[in-house]
Design an enzyme around this catalytic site. Structure first.
Site, PDB file in Angstrom:
ATOM      1  N   GLU A 194       6.278  40.589 -22.767  1.00  0.00           N
ATOM      2  CA  GLU A 194       7.007  39.414 -22.122  1.00  0.00           C
ATOM      3  C   GLU A 194       7.309  39.259 -21.911  1.00  0.00           C
ATOM      4  O   GLU A 194       8.253  38.256 -21.054  1.00  0.00           O
ATOM      5  CB  GLU A 194       7.353  38.328 -24.095  1.00  0.00           C
ATOM      6  CG  GLU A 194       6.583  38.477 -25.140  1.00  0.00           C
ATOM      7  CD  GLU A 194       7.177  37.856 -26.088  1.00  0.00           C
ATOM      8  OE1 GLU A 194       8.114  37.368 -26.218  1.00  0.00           O
ATOM      9  OE2 GLU A 194       6.423  38.085 -27.056  1.00  0.00           O
ATOM     10  N   GLU A 238       2.101  41.733 -31.110  1.00  0.00           N
ATOM     11  CA  GLU A 238       2.693  41.401 -32.382  1.00  0.00           C
ATOM     12  C   GLU A 238       2.409  40.242 -32.829  1.00  0.00           C
ATOM     13  O   GLU A 238       1.461  38.862 -31.686  1.00  0.00           O
ATOM     14  CB  GLU A 238       3.814  40.467 -31.511  1.00  0.00           C
ATOM     15  CG  GLU A 238       5.161  41.126 -31.232  1.00  0.00           C
ATOM     16  CD  GLU A 238       6.115  41.201 -30.201  1.00  0.00           C
ATOM     17  OE1 GLU A 238       6.476  39.987 -30.555  1.00  0.00           O
ATOM     18  OE2 GLU A 238       6.755  41.705 -29.682  1.00  0.00           O
TER      19      GLU A 238
HETATM   20  O1  AHR Z   1       8.775  39.447 -32.762  1.00  0.00           O
HETATM   21  C1  AHR Z   1      10.046  38.913 -32.958  1.00  0.00           C
HETATM   22  C2  AHR Z   1      10.390  38.958 -30.533  1.00  0.00           C
HETATM   23  O2  AHR Z   1       8.995  37.854 -30.468  1.00  0.00           O
HETATM   24  C3  AHR Z   1       9.759  39.874 -29.880  1.00  0.00           C
HETATM   25  O3  AHR Z   1      11.052  40.161 -29.344  1.00  0.00           O
HETATM   26  C4  AHR Z   1       9.201  38.946 -28.814  1.00  0.00           C
HETATM   27  O4  AHR Z   1       8.779  39.970 -27.866  1.00  0.00           O
HETATM   28  C5  AHR Z   1       9.115  37.681 -29.413  1.00  0.00           C
HETATM   29  O5  AHR Z   1       9.386  36.525 -28.488  1.00  0.00           O
END
Ligand code: AHR
Length: 542
Positions: A194, A346
């Site tokens: 990110e 994610e």
């Molecule tokens: O999964 C929690 C957070 O969500 C992670 O650290 C980040 O990559 C995303 O914003």
């Protein structure tokens, strides 16, 4: 003729009386082209809350079976669902993690502050060796994310040397000194996380330049070629994908293997949210700043929600398919042969933390609703396996949409865990295209497709169909034609419960579990299935 219409009317009346609809589906083995990579069924574990510490990695005094400090009950549960890969150490944590702090004698490792996740002290007792031992115990592939945001090219390049080089070198010596003779041969390697947000607030153009530089110095050591994964967009940020693909497409510089999309399903705030397309709020919430705000603002309870909230949440969950299609079409401009993977590094539902827990630890319960989201999302990934070659649910233990929750020595499997158990039959199987028009799940004056499905054929010729009925009130009769499949028997398993809010607890761990399904019949050459409301079903045809 009169008789036909009479029968038709009777069928309609009967279906209405029993609160169900009917759908014709075709599963086409003659049109099979792509394989569903088992890596779609991966998981993500960050140094966040109680995922690693007091999750996998427990105090030596904890009365559970352990290898070193790794909980073996967790390992066994994850092995049962054949976990194919594990993404680590973050997440936002990855871009402030310095791997050298996590090697060598544990009592000499420096501490740090985990600024993203509650400013807790990280003692670095779980580092590279411990993570890779965990992967060996799980028999899964590691996916390591390097620190691009606050690290250096030298630091990341030395980590790869430490992980993967077998020759004489300073990093090989250091690894041996720390007790590991042979390199691990790590292949999946993320270059930042990110980086449009917590990983450095970079523009895509700047990130591309950074990626090229870092990638140059991450070497492919003998027998250990890296699959380099770039930070991808959040949700529907197609500009990020466009710039990254333009700068790193196959044949260009960077040796890109995959691009890592992140998308979380959030319950809508107030009412049941916005119809498909009205995504202004959603997009804003998905930006870097939105992400930070989300972590402190209310998301909606994991257990206490109305049908209105459920409807809006399912609509948000279904959006992932449009995002996948959108990013695929941008990627196809630069990579028509689909050599670059769309990784969904994610995904999952992000709710309010459980009352009484540290809000930055993101500990949430897991309901039947979350299982329906998991089944739906995995069906979508399966159906787009030409481009989606890897994904990780966030986050395995005690964080967000976890498959496992722990409380001291107790451990429970969540409804979402059981979906991964049902769907493991798709790992590395040939995807069979499925065609049908879904009946609507109608709530007030709005509707969503009630039914979703995917199918595959494994190397032994066995066909598996997974279906989800998200309608909490109506069953659906599905009449399936199977093209190019020889079969004589059908068996099935189902995950459902009385209410969409139902959960497993430490007191009642088997509230929502897989049961035998007896709603599927062979009728001539057709397969007739009665899908219960709010259910996930897996069928096996032999
Ligand atoms: O999964 C929690 C957070 O969500 C992670 O650290 C980040 O990559 C995303 O914003």
């Amino acid at each position: 003729m009169k008789k036909f219409f009479f029968t038709l009317i009777m069928v309609i009346v009967t279906l209405k009386a029993y609160n169900q609809s009917s759908v014709a589906m075709v599963v086409d083995a003659t049109a099979s082209q792509y394989t569903i990579s088992r890596h779609i069924y991966g998981h993500f574990s960050e140094h966040l809350g109680r995922c690693i510490y007091d999750g996998y990695w427990v105090d030596p005094s904890m009365p559970v079976p352990k290898y070193d400090r790794i909980r073996l009950d967790i390992v066994e549960a994850l092995k049962k669902i054949k976990i194919p890969n594990l993404r680590w150490p973050g997440g936002c944590f990855a871009d402030e993690y310095h791997w050298r702090d996590g090697i060598g004698p544990r009592d000499q490792r420096p501490t740090m502050v985990n600024t993203n996740w509650g400013n807790v002290t990280e003692d670095n007792s779980f580092g590279t060796h411990e993570f890779l031992t965990l992967c060996e115990l799980l028999n899964c592939e590691p996916f390591i994310v390097g620190n691009l945001g606050s690290g250096t090219v030298e630091e990341m390049s030395k980590w790869v040397e430490y992980l993967n080089f077998d020759g004489i070198s300073p990093m090989t010596n250091l690894r041996k000194q720390n007790g590991r003779d042979k390199p691990w041969g790590v292949s999946f390697f993320g270059i930042g996380n990110e980086n449009w947000g917590c990983g450095g607030n970079m523009t895509p153009e700047y990130y591309v330049t950074q990626f090229r530089q870092y990638s140059t110095f991450l070497k492919n050591y003998p027998g250990a070629p890296l699959r380099r994964i770039a930070c991808g967009p959040s949700g529907g940020n197609y500009t990020w994908t466009d710039v990254v693909m333009a700068g790193l497409a196959p044949g260009g510089r960077g040796n890109l293997w995959g691009i890592d999309l992140h998308y979380y399903t959030r319950p809508p705030r107030g009412g049941f949210g916005q119809p498909q397309g009205g995504q202004a709020g959603q997009a804003q919430r998905e930006g870097a700043q939105g992400q930070q705000q989300q972590q402190v603002q209310s998301q909606g309870s994991a257990t206490n929600f109305t049908e209105a909230t459920y409807f809006g949440t399912m609509r948000n969950a279904l959006r992932i398919e449009n995002y996948i299609k959108g990013h695929d079409s941008v990627m196809t401009k630069y990579d028509p042969q689909k050599r670059v993977a769309l990784v969904v590094g994610e995904w999952g539902i992000w709710c309010d933390p459980e009352p009484g827990t540290n809000p930055r630890f993101l500990f949430q319960q897991n309901s039947l609703r979350d299982a329906l989201i998991a089944g739906t999302t995995l069906n979508i990934f399966n159906n787009h396996c030409d481009r989606v070659k890897m994904a990780q649910l966030a986050q395995t233990v005690n964080v967000l949409q976890a498959v496992i929750l722990t409380q001291g020595p107790k451990m429970i499997l969540t409804p979402t865990y059981h979906v991964f158990d049902l769907y493991k039959v798709h790992h590395d199987a040939k995807m069979l295209p499925v065609k049908f028009t879904s009946p609507d799940y109608v709530y007030e004056n709005q509707s969503l497709p009630a039914l979703n499905a995917s199918a595959s054929q494994d190397s032994a010729g066995v066909v598996h169909i997974t279906m989800v009925n998200i309608d909490p009130n109506k069953q659906i009769t599905v009449n399936i034609t199977l093209n190019g499949v020889k079969w004589s028997t059908v068996t099935g398993q189902v995950l459902t419960s009385a209410k969409i809010t139902d959960i497993n607890t430490f007191e009642k761990p088997d509230n929502v579990v897989i049961r035998k399904f007896d709603g599927a019949r062979k009728q001539g050459e057709m397969l007739n299935v009665v899908m219960p409301s709010k259910s996930v079903v897996m069928l096996e045809l032999k």
